[in-house]
Each structure stands twice: as C-alpha cells, then as structure tokens.
Design an enzyme around this catalytic site. Structure first.
Site, PDB file in Angstrom:
ATOM      1  N   ASP A 249       0.835  -1.199   0.000  1.00 26.81           N
ATOM      2  CA  ASP A 249       0.000   0.000   0.000  1.00 26.81           C
ATOM      3  C   ASP A 249       0.869   1.248   0.000  1.00 26.81           C
ATOM      4  O   ASP A 249       1.379   1.672   1.032  1.00 26.81           O
ATOM      5  CB  ASP A 249      -0.923  -0.015   1.232  1.00 26.81           C
ATOM      6  CG  ASP A 249      -1.903   1.156   1.239  1.00 26.81           C
ATOM      7  OD1 ASP A 249      -1.976   1.866   0.219  1.00 26.81           O
ATOM      8  OD2 ASP A 249      -2.589   1.331   2.270  1.00 26.81           O
ATOM      9  N   LYS A 256       1.412   7.937   0.456  1.00 23.28           N
ATOM     10  CA  LYS A 256       1.824   8.016   1.861  1.00 23.28           C
ATOM     11  C   LYS A 256       3.189   8.671   1.919  1.00 23.28           C
ATOM     12  O   LYS A 256       4.038   8.424   1.047  1.00 23.28           O
ATOM     13  CB  LYS A 256       1.938   6.601   2.457  1.00 23.28           C
ATOM     14  CG  LYS A 256       0.626   5.906   2.703  1.00 23.28           C
ATOM     15  CD  LYS A 256       0.868   4.529   3.315  1.00 23.28           C
ATOM     16  CE  LYS A 256      -0.417   3.744   3.433  1.00 23.28           C
ATOM     17  NZ  LYS A 256      -1.369   4.311   4.401  1.00 23.28           N
ATOM     18  N   ASP A 268       0.210  -5.123   4.400  1.00 24.95           N
ATOM     19  CA  ASP A 268      -1.197  -4.742   4.235  1.00 24.95           C
ATOM     20  C   ASP A 268      -2.047  -5.900   3.688  1.00 24.95           C
ATOM     21  O   ASP A 268      -3.228  -5.727   3.402  1.00 24.95           O
ATOM     22  CB  ASP A 268      -1.290  -3.503   3.320  1.00 24.95           C
ATOM     23  CG  ASP A 268      -2.478  -2.614   3.669  1.00 24.95           C
ATOM     24  OD1 ASP A 268      -3.039  -2.766   4.771  1.00 24.95           O
ATOM     25  OD2 ASP A 268      -2.851  -1.783   2.818  1.00 24.95           O
ATOM     26  N   ARG A 331     -11.116  -0.742   1.799  1.00 24.02           N
ATOM     27  CA  ARG A 331     -12.580  -0.851   1.767  1.00 24.02           C
ATOM     28  C   ARG A 331     -13.094  -1.028   0.337  1.00 24.02           C
ATOM     29  O   ARG A 331     -14.154  -1.615   0.133  1.00 24.02           O
ATOM     30  CB  ARG A 331     -13.189   0.372   2.467  1.00 24.02           C
ATOM     31  CG  ARG A 331     -12.879   1.692   1.815  1.00 24.02           C
ATOM     32  CD  ARG A 331     -13.127   2.869   2.759  1.00 24.02           C
ATOM     33  NE  ARG A 331     -12.019   3.048   3.708  1.00 24.02           N
ATOM     34  CZ  ARG A 331     -11.997   3.974   4.669  1.00 24.02           C
ATOM     35  NH1 ARG A 331     -13.007   4.800   4.815  1.00 24.02           N
ATOM     36  NH2 ARG A 331     -10.966   4.066   5.478  1.00 24.02           N
TER      37      ARG A 331
HETATM   38  N1  BES Z   1      -3.334   0.045   5.085  1.00 27.95           N
HETATM   39  C1  BES Z   1      -3.748   1.288   5.628  1.00 27.95           C
HETATM   40  C2  BES Z   1      -4.038   1.225   7.122  1.00 27.95           C
HETATM   41  C3  BES Z   1      -2.866   0.972   8.013  1.00 27.95           C
HETATM   42  C4  BES Z   1      -2.206   2.031   8.618  1.00 27.95           C
HETATM   43  C5  BES Z   1      -2.462  -0.314   8.301  1.00 27.95           C
HETATM   44  C6  BES Z   1      -1.142   1.788   9.455  1.00 27.95           C
HETATM   45  C7  BES Z   1      -1.387  -0.550   9.147  1.00 27.95           C
HETATM   46  C8  BES Z   1      -0.736   0.500   9.730  1.00 27.95           C
HETATM   47  C9  BES Z   1      -5.031   1.736   4.941  1.00 27.95           C
HETATM   48  O1  BES Z   1      -5.164   1.364   3.599  1.00 27.95           O
HETATM   49  C10 BES Z   1      -5.056   3.215   4.952  1.00 27.95           C
HETATM   50  O2  BES Z   1      -4.215   3.808   4.335  1.00 27.95           O
HETATM   51  N2  BES Z   1      -6.017   3.796   5.664  1.00 27.95           N
HETATM   52  C11 BES Z   1      -6.151   5.201   5.739  1.00 27.95           C
HETATM   53  C12 BES Z   1      -7.585   5.572   5.504  1.00 27.95           C
HETATM   54  C13 BES Z   1      -7.826   7.046   5.337  1.00 27.95           C
HETATM   55  C14 BES Z   1      -7.202   7.539   4.070  1.00 27.95           C
HETATM   56  C15 BES Z   1      -9.325   7.301   5.319  1.00 27.95           C
HETATM   57  C16 BES Z   1      -5.712   5.635   7.150  1.00 27.95           C
HETATM   58  O3  BES Z   1      -6.031   4.936   8.102  1.00 27.95           O
HETATM   59  O4  BES Z   1      -5.045   6.656   7.252  1.00 27.95           O
HETATM   60 ZN    ZN Z   2      -4.176  -0.315   3.058  1.00 34.48          ZN
HETATM   61 MN    MN Z   3      -4.227   2.713   2.309  1.00 36.90          MN
END
Ligand code: BES
Ligand code: ZN
Ligand code: MN
Length: 478
Positions: A249, A256, A268, A331
């Site tokens: 991811d 990111k 992920d 999601r």
């Molecule tokens: N894979 C990430 C979530 C994650 C964060 C897993 C840290 C493990 C450690 C997920 O796809 C993500 O990026 N979520 C975002 C959602 C937001 C953009 C609404 C998040 O949690 O920041």
């Molecule tokens: Zn993710």
């Molecule tokens: Mn993500």
C-alpha cells in the site's frame, strides 16, 4: 516445529512446571542444595530456574496464578518465550515439558509460547544456516498433554508460521499473483479447495472496487476463493472469511509520506495471510465447520492509469463510490468481496483487514478493534475466544450517524468519512456491502511488530488467528 508425547529418559533437557515450592522434590534427582538454591531464586520473584546437570539441563518454571485465568494463561505463554531464548542460548535441540502443576493445560500453553517465539524468517539471509535456532522439537511427558491437543497445537503453530511468512515476504516476491499461488499451495498441503480468479474473470464479474485500486499497478489483481467442506458440518450455511490482500500500500496518488508510514506496508495483506493460514489449520484439524474464504488482492500504486481522488467507481454490487482518498483502498476491494459473499447465503461473514490507522492509534498493539451486525451471543463467543487466546477485542459501535459521514454529494457513498471516527466510518463503508450477520476485525495495529515482544516475533504476527480458530473450534457447541 516438531511436537511429540513420549515418556522421556530423564537425562535430557526438561522443564518442570510447578505451582508450589513444595513440588520441587518432583524434579528428578534434585539435591538439597539445589532445592534451597531454587527456593532462593523463586523467593527473589524470579519465575525460572536453570539447573545445569553437566550433560543436560533441568529448568523449573514456577507458575503463579494471576487475577484472571486469561492472565495466568498468558503468563505461561510468556514463560515459554523466555524458555525458548534460554534453550537457543544453550544451543539445545529439544526440550521436554513436564507439568507438575494443578493447571491441566500449563505445558501446552508453555509449548505454544516456545513455538511461537521460535519462528524465524531467514529466506533472505546469506548466513541463514548460522542464524537458525538450534531448538526444533518439543516433547511432553505422557500426563502433560493429550495426543490430540499436541497435534492441534502443532497444526496451529504451523498455520501461524505460514501466515507470518506471507506477511514478511516483500512485494519484490509477493505480488497478488504470487499470493494466490501461495494460497493454492497451502490448499494442497492443508486439504482445502482453492480457485483463483484472474484479471479477465475479475473484469467479467465487474469487481469495480478491486479493479479501480489495481489501475495504478503494473501487476494484475487476483481474487482467491478457498473452501473446506467437512464430512459432517455443524453449520447448515457456510461461514465466510474475508481477508484484505493489499500486497503493498503506497497510498496510490494520495501517496503516503516516506519514510515511516510506508515502511511496513508490505504487511497490508495481513488479513489475507490470517484467513488463509486459518483455512490451512481448519482443514488440517478437520474441524466440523463448512468454511469459505475470500482474498481480493492487488497492490495500491500511483501508476499512470491510477484511480484519482474525485473518481466515481461502480462497485460489483452496483453501488457507486466517490473516491476522495486513494489510500482508503482496503474498503474498495473488501466491498466487492463482501458483495461476492452474498451468493453463499452465509450464516456468518468474518473479515480481517489492516484497514485503518485510526484503529491502530486507538488501541495500539494490545488488541483488535471489531464491530459488526452479528448476534450478541456470537459477539460474546468472539470475546471469550479473544480472552482465552489473549488476542483481545474492543467493540466499536456502528451507529447511523457514522454512516452519515460517508454520504456523498454525487454518488451513493464516499470512501472517506472525515477526521474523526475513522475506524468506524471504514466499518460503515463495509457494512454497506453486507446483508448477513457480519463481524469486522481491524488488525492494523497488531498484524506487524516492529520489535520482538514475548512470543510475537518481529514482522508478521498472525495476531488474531488463534482467536479465530478458538472461535471456530467452539462453534455450534453450547
Ligand atoms: N493500510 C492502511 C491502514 C494501516 C495504517 C495499516 C497503518 C497498518 C498501519 C489503509 O489502507 C489506509 O491507508 N487507511 C487510511 C484511511 C484514510 C485515508 C481514510 C488511514 O487509516 O489513514
Ligand atoms: Zn491499506
Ligand atoms: Mn491505504
């Protein structure tokens, strides 16, 4: 690791588990001097004693009851992790566990801790041989465990090792296609059916969520379906597991920042690893439950054709999604998998996903954020399993107001819910694609460890798998 029950000759390395200093005399050949030495060590609040018998070791673990049974059990697992380190330090190849305590499962719990702590991922180390732990076998004396318990522990440990390794494999090896191949191999080894849908089939099925996330990638997506049908199932309709399989991811165009936030994003697909490992264990143990597992898989990258913030995507269900952050990709792929699950008319659907940083921020590495529409007794059964296995659950509410946060101006829903309640708005998004009893486990905080902690080794943990297997092992039994 190898697990066996044997009546062992005493002149080999043994761990005696006692719950009372009066039981020190059960240690074969212990002298008066050794007894007073052991008492002094235990009285100094230490829990393990090493007796060097010149030729072999005797270890003694003093099991002390904690406030709750769950905490006592966890103390046994942690003692196992300590023993694992001592065994390897002394370059022992095997250890025999003798339970002299009143707690019937003490040796099993210690063995679980030893085995889980002994996991290593050395595939990419040129000095792998030199670095390999010497310890490879755990034995039990006849009264310390049953043959069935030992076999089940061996299978569960095997499944956890496999899941951890999948998480530890970097994207340079583990693409979505490779993940599907690994699952197929696990199906062969464990005894369950695996069907892999390729990109053409995914397009034909109109899995818009999975395809949109995959658009920025050069590697094709996969959708893997696993099924285990026992001879006599306790459930009439299947239980469906779903695991998030984002093999990497980057965040996509909503990139990111690096370093730090991207460093562990090979993990992920922790949900995918967890459910496929669980399928392996379920089939190998021949649990009397009919289980299907689904893994939508892709990487999330900002390639030339990547989906963009502002795009409107039509999901497999027909629902339209306004994408406002391409990093909320989990999601998107899970929405299609949860929709796919409807065709099985499932009794229960359980998803595992490294879904939100919000879940990780809220409870850290000490538990799993969960939510869902399953019946209260199902939720209680999950909580009980979580406590027994010390993979504990914190339930969040799925109140309507959180659903309001993902309303879109131009589509049915949007894929982000604003600054607050992030774990729940993600859950509300998933709920949109369900029409059956469902539980969602957000394992973002627990699936990957930056440092070794007790029996959880560095890297992939498979945290949550023992909770899930415990739930399924109790399923349908009052
Ligand atoms: N894979 C990430 C979530 C994650 C964060 C897993 C840290 C493990 C450690 C997920 O796809 C993500 O990026 N979520 C975002 C959602 C937001 C953009 C609404 C998040 O949690 O920041
Ligand atoms: Zn993710
Ligand atoms: Mn993500």
């Amino acid at each position: 690791m190898e697990f066996k029950i044997q009546q062992k000759a005493t002149k080999k390395h043994q761990l005696y588990i006692i719950d009372d200093l009066g039981k020190l005399n059960q240690v074969a050949g212990i002298t008066t001097e050794e007894t007073s030495y052991a008492k002094a060590v235990f009285n100094a609040e230490q829990t393990q004693v090493t007796l060097n018998r010149y030729g072999y070791f005797n270890f003694i673990y003093l099991l002390k009851s904690k406030k709750t049974e769950a905490q006592t059990n966890e103390a046994c697992r942690k003692a196992g992790a300590e023993l694992q380190a001592i065994c390897n330090k002394h370059k022992l190849d095997e250890i025999t566990l003798t339970n002299c305590s009143a707690q019937a499962n003490a040796a099993l719990l210690v063995a679980e801790g030893v085995a889980l702590a002994n996991y290593q991922f050395l595939k990419y180390r040129t000095e792998a041989k030199k670095l390999t732990n010497t310890l490879t076998r755990i034995f039990f004396t006849k009264d310390s465990a049953t043959v069935k318990e030992v076999a089940q522990l061996e299978t569960i440990v095997d499944a956890i090792y496999r899941a951890r390794t999948l998480v530890n494999e970097p994207l340079s090896y583990l693409t979505a296609e490779q993940l599907a191949k690994e699952i197929a191999a696990m199906g062969k080894a464990g005894g369950f059916k695996v069907t892999i849908l390729n990109k053409a089939r995914i397009e034909k099925e109109k899995m818009g969520g999975l395809l949109s996330v995959n658009r920025g990638s050069i590697d094709p997506p996969t959708f893997t379906i696993m099924e285990y049908v026992p001879k006599k199932a306790l459930n009439k309709k299947p239980i469906v597991l779903v695991g998030k399989g984002v093999v990497y991811d980057t965040g996509g165009l909503s990139l990111k920042p690096t370093p730090n936030s991207m460093d562990r994003m090979k993990s992920d697909m922790g949900g995918a690893a967890l459910v496929s490992g669980a399928m392996y264990a379920i089939a190998k143990m021949q649990l009397p439950v009919h289980v299907i597992a689904l893994v939508p898989a892709t990487d999330n990258r900002p390639g030339e054709n990547a989906y963009v913030p502002g795009d409107v995507i039509t999901m497999m269900s027909g629902a339209t999604v306004e994408v406002l952050n391409t990093d909320a990709e989990g999601r998107m792929i899970l929405g299609d998998a949860l929709h796919w699950a409807k065709q099985y008319k499932p009794e229960l659907v359980i998803d595992f996903a490294t879904l939100t940083g919000a879940a990780s921020a809220a409870v850290g590495e000490h538990g799993i954020v969960c939510m869902g529409t399953a019946a209260e007794d199902t939720k209680q059964a999950f909580r009980d399993s979580g406590n027994r296995q010390y993979e504990r659950l914190v339930e969040y509410p799925l109140w309507d107001e959180y659903g309001d946060q993902i309303k879109s101006d131009i589509a049915d829903i949007k894929n982000v819910g604003g600054a607050t309640g992030g774990a729940i708005t993600a859950g509300k998004f998933l709920e949109h694609f369900t029409n059956y009893p469902w539980m969602h486990f957000d394992i973002a905080g627990v699936s990957f460890a930056m440092a070794k902690k007790g029996y959880n080794t560095v890297g992939g943990t498979a945290y949550g798998m023992r909770m899930l297997l415990d739930f399924l092992m109790h399923y349908g039994k009052a």
